[in-house]
Design a protein around this motif. Sequence first.
Motif, PDB file in Angstrom:
ATOM      1  N   SER A  27       0.836  -1.189   0.000  1.00  0.00           N
ATOM      2  CA  SER A  27       0.000   0.000   0.000  1.00  0.00           C
ATOM      3  C   SER A  27       0.874   1.243   0.000  1.00  0.00           C
ATOM      4  O   SER A  27       2.042   1.217   0.409  1.00  0.00           O
ATOM      5  N   LYS A  28       0.315   2.351  -0.457  1.00  0.00           N
ATOM      6  CA  LYS A  28       1.068   3.599  -0.561  1.00  0.00           C
ATOM      7  C   LYS A  28       1.565   4.062   0.796  1.00  0.00           C
ATOM      8  O   LYS A  28       2.652   4.643   0.916  1.00  0.00           O
ATOM      9  N   GLU A  29       0.780   3.800   1.847  1.00  0.00           N
ATOM     10  CA  GLU A  29       1.132   4.283   3.179  1.00  0.00           C
ATOM     11  C   GLU A  29       2.324   3.549   3.778  1.00  0.00           C
ATOM     12  O   GLU A  29       2.993   4.079   4.681  1.00  0.00           O
ATOM     13  N   VAL A  30       2.610   2.349   3.316  1.00  0.00           N
ATOM     14  CA  VAL A  30       3.653   1.524   3.927  1.00  0.00           C
ATOM     15  C   VAL A  30       4.827   1.267   2.984  1.00  0.00           C
ATOM     16  O   VAL A  30       5.961   1.123   3.435  1.00  0.00           O
ATOM     17  N   TRP A  57       6.719   2.952   1.083  1.00  0.00           N
ATOM     18  CA  TRP A  57       7.901   3.811   1.131  1.00  0.00           C
ATOM     19  C   TRP A  57       8.892   3.316   2.182  1.00  0.00           C
ATOM     20  O   TRP A  57      10.117   3.413   1.995  1.00  0.00           O
ATOM     21  N   ALA A  58       8.355   2.777   3.285  1.00  0.00           N
ATOM     22  CA  ALA A  58       9.231   2.256   4.328  1.00  0.00           C
ATOM     23  C   ALA A  58       9.960   1.008   3.854  1.00  0.00           C
ATOM     24  O   ALA A  58      11.116   0.770   4.222  1.00  0.00           O
ATOM     25  N   MET A  59       9.292   0.201   3.020  1.00  0.00           N
ATOM     26  CA  MET A  59       9.935  -0.994   2.482  1.00  0.00           C
ATOM     27  C   MET A  59      11.080  -0.609   1.546  1.00  0.00           C
ATOM     28  O   MET A  59      12.121  -1.270   1.502  1.00  0.00           O
ATOM     29  N   GLU A  60      10.877   0.467   0.791  1.00  0.00           N
ATOM     30  CA  GLU A  60      11.936   0.933  -0.105  1.00  0.00           C
ATOM     31  C   GLU A  60      13.139   1.435   0.696  1.00  0.00           C
ATOM     32  O   GLU A  60      14.293   1.158   0.346  1.00  0.00           O
ATOM     33  N   SER A  77       6.104   7.429 -15.848  1.00  0.00           N
ATOM     34  CA  SER A  77       6.481   8.359 -14.788  1.00  0.00           C
ATOM     35  C   SER A  77       5.421   8.490 -13.725  1.00  0.00           C
ATOM     36  O   SER A  77       5.659   9.060 -12.670  1.00  0.00           O
ATOM     37  N   ASP A  78       4.196   7.989 -13.977  1.00  0.00           N
ATOM     38  CA  ASP A  78       3.134   8.078 -12.992  1.00  0.00           C
ATOM     39  C   ASP A  78       3.274   7.035 -11.890  1.00  0.00           C
ATOM     40  O   ASP A  78       2.478   7.002 -10.962  1.00  0.00           O
ATOM     41  N   LEU A  79       4.264   6.172 -11.979  1.00  0.00           N
ATOM     42  CA  LEU A  79       4.393   5.085 -11.009  1.00  0.00           C
ATOM     43  C   LEU A  79       5.160   5.556  -9.779  1.00  0.00           C
ATOM     44  O   LEU A  79       6.108   4.938  -9.346  1.00  0.00           O
ATOM     45  N   GLU A  80       4.724   6.675  -9.181  1.00  0.00           N
ATOM     46  CA  GLU A  80       5.501   7.282  -8.113  1.00  0.00           C
ATOM     47  C   GLU A  80       5.382   6.549  -6.788  1.00  0.00           C
ATOM     48  O   GLU A  80       6.188   6.756  -5.898  1.00  0.00           O
ATOM     49  N   THR A  81       4.396   5.702  -6.627  1.00  0.00           N
ATOM     50  CA  THR A  81       4.244   5.016  -5.342  1.00  0.00           C
ATOM     51  C   THR A  81       4.991   3.699  -5.316  1.00  0.00           C
ATOM     52  O   THR A  81       5.003   3.019  -4.303  1.00  0.00           O
ATOM     53  N   SER A  82       5.601   3.315  -6.405  1.00  0.00           N
ATOM     54  CA  SER A  82       6.327   2.053  -6.439  1.00  0.00           C
ATOM     55  C   SER A  82       7.809   2.316  -6.555  1.00  0.00           C
ATOM     56  O   SER A  82       8.275   3.432  -6.412  1.00  0.00           O
TER      57      SER A  82
END
Length: 373
Positions: free
Chosen positions: A51-54, A56-59, A347-352
Motif C-alpha cells: 500500500s502507498k502508506e507503507v 515507502w518504508a519498504m523501499e 512516470s506516474d508510477l511514483e508510489t512504487s
Amino acid sequence: MGSWQSTFRSLTFLFLRRVPGIYEMSAPVVHVRDIQKRLGVFTVWEKKRNSKEVHWAMECLAEAMGVFFYVYFGIGSQVAWIFGNIVKIQGFSSILQVGLAYAFGIVFAVSVCGSTSGGHFNPCVTIAMVIFKGFPKLKAVRYIVAQILGGYLAALVVYTQWKSFLDLAEGALAEAGPGVLEATLFTPNGPAGAFGNYMLAGQTLPHIFMNEFVNCTLIAIIVWACLDPSNALVPPVASTFIIAFAYATAIWGFAIPGLSLNAARDVGARLAAMSIWGTAAGGTSYSAIAALVNIPATLLGVLIYEFFIVDSDRVVSSSHLDFIKQHANHRRVQHQQSNGQRRNSFSDLETSSQEKPSVQTFENAPAHGVSHV
C-alpha cells in the motif's frame, strides 16, 4: 521441400512479429501469486506492505539493507587486512580481497534489494537522480538517511564480530612502545582505520581530493552508461557486475592513497567509529573530503554522460524493454488502474519502486512517437 517451407514460415512469423502494426503477440503476464501459494499471514502482510502508506518504508529498508551488504563484506575484509598487518601474520586479507569483497557486496545488494528500491545504495546516486531524473526530493531524503543507517549498522556488526581480534591488535600496538597506539589508532593502518577513512602519512589534501574526485567521476560515468536503456552492450543483468567491478578496480588502484567512493559507507562507518572510540574518531579535514567530494564528482560524471553520450534517437534495446515491462506490469500498478487511476506514462508510477533510471529514461519516448511496449 517440406522442411524448407517450414523454416521459411518460421522466419516469416518472426519477421512479422518484429514489425510493429503488422503482427504482434505479447507474452502473457504471470505474477508470482499465479504460480506460487504463500501462507496466509504473508499474503495479508504483502497486501498491506504494497500500500502507498507503507511501501515507502519498504523501499527505505531495501536501501539500508543494500548498503549493509556493501559495507559489511567490504569492512570485514578491511579489518582482516589491518589486523594481519598489525600482528605480522600473512594471509588474513589483501587489497585484491578487499576490492572483491566490496564488489560482491554490491552484487548482493542489487540482486537482493534493487528490485524494491531501485538500487541507489549511495547518496551521490540518489542526489543525481533528483537533479537529472526528477526523483522525488522527500523520498531522496528518506533514502539517504536509510543508506547512512545501513552503513552504520553494518560497521557496528563487523566490529562486534571482530572485537576480540581488534583488542589483540590494540594490545600489540600498545606493547610496541609508548605512544604507538595513539599515533596509529586513527590512521589507515590502525584498528579504527577499517571503519573511518583517515589520511595516510605523507599524503596531502590536494592529492586526496584529486584521487577521490577522479575516481568518483569515472565511476559515475560507468554507472550512467550501465543505466542507459539504449546501451545494447550492457543489458540490465550485466550492469550489476560492471558497476561492481568499477568499484573494485578503483579500490585496487587507489585505495592506498585514500579513497571513499560512497558517502553512506564513509559517514555511516565513521559514526560507528565515533560510537566505539569517541569523538576522536571523527577525523580531520580529510573527513569532509571523503564524505562530500564524491557528490560533485558524481554530478560531473553524470553531466558528462548526459551531455556528450546520451542520444535520444538511439533505439532502446530489447533487454531494457523487457526490464521496463516487468516493472510496469507489477500488480500494484494494475490495481491502481482498476480503481480508476489512469496511468498515462511510466512516470506516474511514483508510489512504487519504478523511479529507476532505465524507466525514467524511457518515459519521454512515447511522447515523440508510437510505443509498442
